[in-house]
Enzyme design. Structure first.
Site, PDB file in Angstrom:
ATOM      1  N   LYS B  85      28.155 -24.184 -12.173  1.00  0.00           N
ATOM      2  CA  LYS B  85      27.657 -23.867 -13.516  1.00  0.00           C
ATOM      3  C   LYS B  85      28.598 -24.347 -14.621  1.00  0.00           C
ATOM      4  CE  LYS B  85      23.891 -21.599 -12.291  1.00  0.00           C
ATOM      5  NZ  LYS B  85      22.551 -22.156 -12.568  1.00  0.00           N
ATOM      6  N   GLU B 107      21.194 -16.750 -20.392  1.00  0.00           N
ATOM      7  CA  GLU B 107      20.613 -15.842 -19.406  1.00  0.00           C
ATOM      8  C   GLU B 107      21.408 -16.019 -18.117  1.00  0.00           C
ATOM      9  OE1 GLU B 107      19.698 -18.932 -19.638  1.00  0.00           O
ATOM     10  OE2 GLU B 107      19.697 -19.475 -17.522  1.00  0.00           O
ATOM     11  N   SER B 374      27.204 -24.789  -3.807  1.00  0.00           N
ATOM     12  CA  SER B 374      27.114 -24.664  -5.263  1.00  0.00           C
ATOM     13  C   SER B 374      28.097 -23.653  -5.838  1.00  0.00           C
ATOM     14  CB  SER B 374      25.692 -24.283  -5.660  1.00  0.00           C
ATOM     15  OG  SER B 374      25.316 -23.089  -5.000  1.00  0.00           O
TER      16      SER B 374
END
Lengths: 264, 394
Positions: B85, B107, B374
């Site tokens: 991210k 969010e 990830s």
């Protein structure tokens, strides 16, 4: 041409209009029918019927919760078409749907707009369909004589001309940033926006979002063709449930009088 | 056709209130892409702060144990803040700063995007508010506290299903009420144009590095690349640089929850249908009237009823494959990679590992797979323990 064009003329005289919104199926479809009758009796000039959606991103908490209550009660799009058709049997008041594009897309554009025509629904407000995506439904809605209502926001200044020139039915001028819901004060310079809109279109321009009190209605109606009241009505339904009819009548009556008293 | 289309998917289905701002955002993004100073600054942050390039790790023990293709893991879990991210967020927060904004909102589902946004906001002196479904604030309490430590305000969202989709709704509503000083930093390759494009561009560094690293390590391209898909940003970031390499299979793993036939899943490609929601046309889990379905996954980060529009197009074209992975398979994979390679991977990433475990043994020893890890799984340890009936005392 839909019935909407006649909304500013009553008994042969020009007037300011009051648009009343409620969510269909809250608390039940039969109650919605009664509430709409009260809205008409109280003098609402145009009825905006919300077809509930699971994720209404343009709504504040009051209408959001009404959507969820209606869905929990099991209402569906077909029942709402039926409701509109029944109201149309009783009244010639213009009817406009307010919903989100996914419901219309999923129903099928052709099927949805042909049913609007059969039921006598004059227009549709789709808050998640901006001008840039209007082609998604414009031609099909047109084929069935349903006006796709354009919204303009306080941030729309440089977009007013293109949007207003193509607008149908009426212009929904959003009073302030954010979502639907009662507001204490409205700070946007709506008068200049409204003046700009009038330069580019002759169709009515109504102001909505946050209007709940007669004083606000007078002020907003003075600079437009009328006002749209939603959350305040839905709040009455939330508070009084099945018994909301008479409260709706009294409230809408007072708002209608306020709107009528506004100087043209 | 309007802007930002991927085949029939994509578009800009948002309220008029946001249109001006989103057009402005698109223009600013295009300017920044061409701006050398912006790119220099972003690259500096990515290398000096986020810790890029991330390793491409040869998982020797898994390779031997599974007895098929050579397995490489793209270690996004080794980035600062513990997931991919950060790649996107540094780009978007830097962009917000160039746009003259003083505040970012985001969010988050599992909390990884929220933590990354709060981190970048702290670093770049921006005010930060995070919207998170109330249910997710409970299953990811550690990440909530982390965001608060980083100076962000976390708003638990109590509407609807109280998960990621409702957090997106809340962030969109908030953005519509305050666009002048605020940028909505979207966490995945979804939403209205330019977000799917912008997030993909910022995440494409994953595939860019992986491609160069595998060519260096093996002298050839991989036979398959595998990543988990909620909205799909780590997958899109990995896939993008391999799109033209037609011999490379692109595989996205979506959350099948309790099983795709149970109705308790978030498997959009397996069970969804075409729709228009959250600003885009794409595939969504929904009922016959178009009401968005409540979705379920053990992983808060994959618990989303849609998929990014570019993935939807790759699916239509048959260029990428999407496979459902159940909670049980993901938990087993979580435990397997921990014991085998000594890596505690995010439960999201464990969905990709689960498919790796099925795929590798079917392939030849000369073949190569890259799976994207990830994020890291510290945040998920308590949830896994609970799933296995173990009570962890704080």
């Amino acid at each position: 041409m839909s019935r909407i064009k006649d909304v500013l003329i009553r008994n042969g005289k020009e007037q300011k209009a009051l648009v009343a919104f409620l969510t269909a199926g809250d608390p039940g479809i039969e109650q919605t029918k009664d509430f709409i009758r009260e809205l008409i009796r109280a003098g609402a000039d145009l009825i905006e019927i919300g077809i509930p959606f699971s994720d209404p991103i343009a709504e504040g908490p009051v209408i959001q919760n009404a959507n969820l209550r209606a869905l929990a009660g099991g209402v569906d799009t077909n029942q709402i078409f039926q409701l509109a058709a029944e109201i149309r049997q009783e009244s010639s008041v213009p009817l406009v749907f307010m919903t989100y594009l996914n419901l219309v897309f999923h129903y099928g554009y052709e099927g949805f707009f042909s049913r609007c025509q059969q039921a006598g629904v004059d227009g549709i407000i789709l808050p998640d369909l901006p001008f840039e995506e209007k082609r998604e439904v414009a031609d099909i809605a047109d084929k069935y004589g349903v006006d796709v209502i354009s919204l303009l926001a306080p941030t729309s200044e440089n977009r007013i001309r293109v949007i207003a020139e193509e607008a149908q039915g009426f212009i929904y001028l959003v009073s302030s940033m954010g979502v639907t819901g009662v507001r204490e004060t409205i700070d946007t310079d709506l008068e200049s926006l409204s003046t700009l809109i009038r330069k580019h279109t002759a169709i009515p321009c109504f102001i909505g979002f946050g209007i709940s009190r007669p004083e606000q209605a007078v002020e907003m109606a003075a600079i437009s063709d009328g006002v749209i009241v939603g959350s305040a009505i839905v709040k009455l339904i939330e508070t009084h449930g099945n018994e909301a009819g008479r409260y709706i009548y009294e409230y809408v009556r007072s708002m209608k009088e306020a709107v009528m008293s506004a100087r043209p | 056709m309007s802007k930002g289309r991927y085949g029939i998917h994509g578009g800009q289905y948002i309220p008029e209130t946001l249109m001006n701002e989103i057009i402005h955002l698109e223009e600013c993004y295009e300017q920044c892409q061409r701006d050398e100073a912006f790119n220099r600054e972003l690259n500096r942050l990515l290398s000096e702060y986020a810790g890029r390039p991330s390793e491409l790790y040869f998982a020797k023990k898994m390779t031997e144990d599974l007895g098929g293709a050579k397995i490489y893991l793209k270690r996004e879990d080794m980035n600062h803040t513990g997931s991919h991210k950060i790649n996107n967020v540094l780009g978007q927060v830097l962009l917000a700063k160039k746009m003259g904004k003083s505040r970012v909102i985001a969010e988050t589902g599992a909390g990884q995007h929220g933590v990354a946004t709060a981190t970048a906001a702290a670093l770049l002196d921006m005010e930060c508010e995070i919207f998170m479904g109330k249910e997710d604030t409970q299953r990811q309490a550690l990440n909530v506290y982390r965001m608060e430590l980083l100076g962000a305000k976390v708003h638990p969202v109590t509407t609807g299903t109280m998960t990621l989709k409702d957090a997106v709704n809340a962030a969109m509503r908030e953005w519509a009420s305050r666009v002048s000083d605020t940028l909505y930093v979207l966490g995945s390759v979804m939403g209205p144009h330019p977000f799917p494009l912008m997030v993909r561009d910022f995440q494409s560094i994953i595939g860019k590095e992986a491609r160069a690293q595998i060519l260096e390590a093996e002298g050839r391209l991989p036979d398959a690349v595998v990543a988990c898909v909620g909205g799909g940003s780590n997958a899109m970031g990995l896939f993008y640089r391999f799109l033209k390499d037609e011999q490379v299979r692109l595989i996205g793993c979506e959350a099948a929850g309790l099983g795709v036939e149970t109705g308790k899943h978030a498997a959009t490609i397996a069970k969804g249908s075409l729709g228009i929601f959250h600003g885009m046309k794409s595939y969504f889990c929904q009922d016959k009237f178009g009401q968005i379905a409540p979705v379920y996954s053990i992983s808060a980060g994959l618990d989303y009823p849609g998929i990014g529009p570019e993935h939807a197009q790759l699916h239509d074209m048959g260029r990428a494959e999407y496979v459902p992975i159940t909670d049980e398979e993901a938990v087993a994979a979580f435990e397997y990679i921990a014991k085998t390679e000594g890596i505690i991977a995010a439960i999201e990433s464990a969905h990709a590992v689960a498919y790796l475990m099925k795929l590798a043994p079917q392939m030849g020893k000369e073949q190569v797979i890259i799976a994207c890890l990830s994020g890291r799984g510290d945040k998920d340890v308590a949830a896994i323990a609970k799933y296995r009936g173990v009570n962890i005392v704080e």
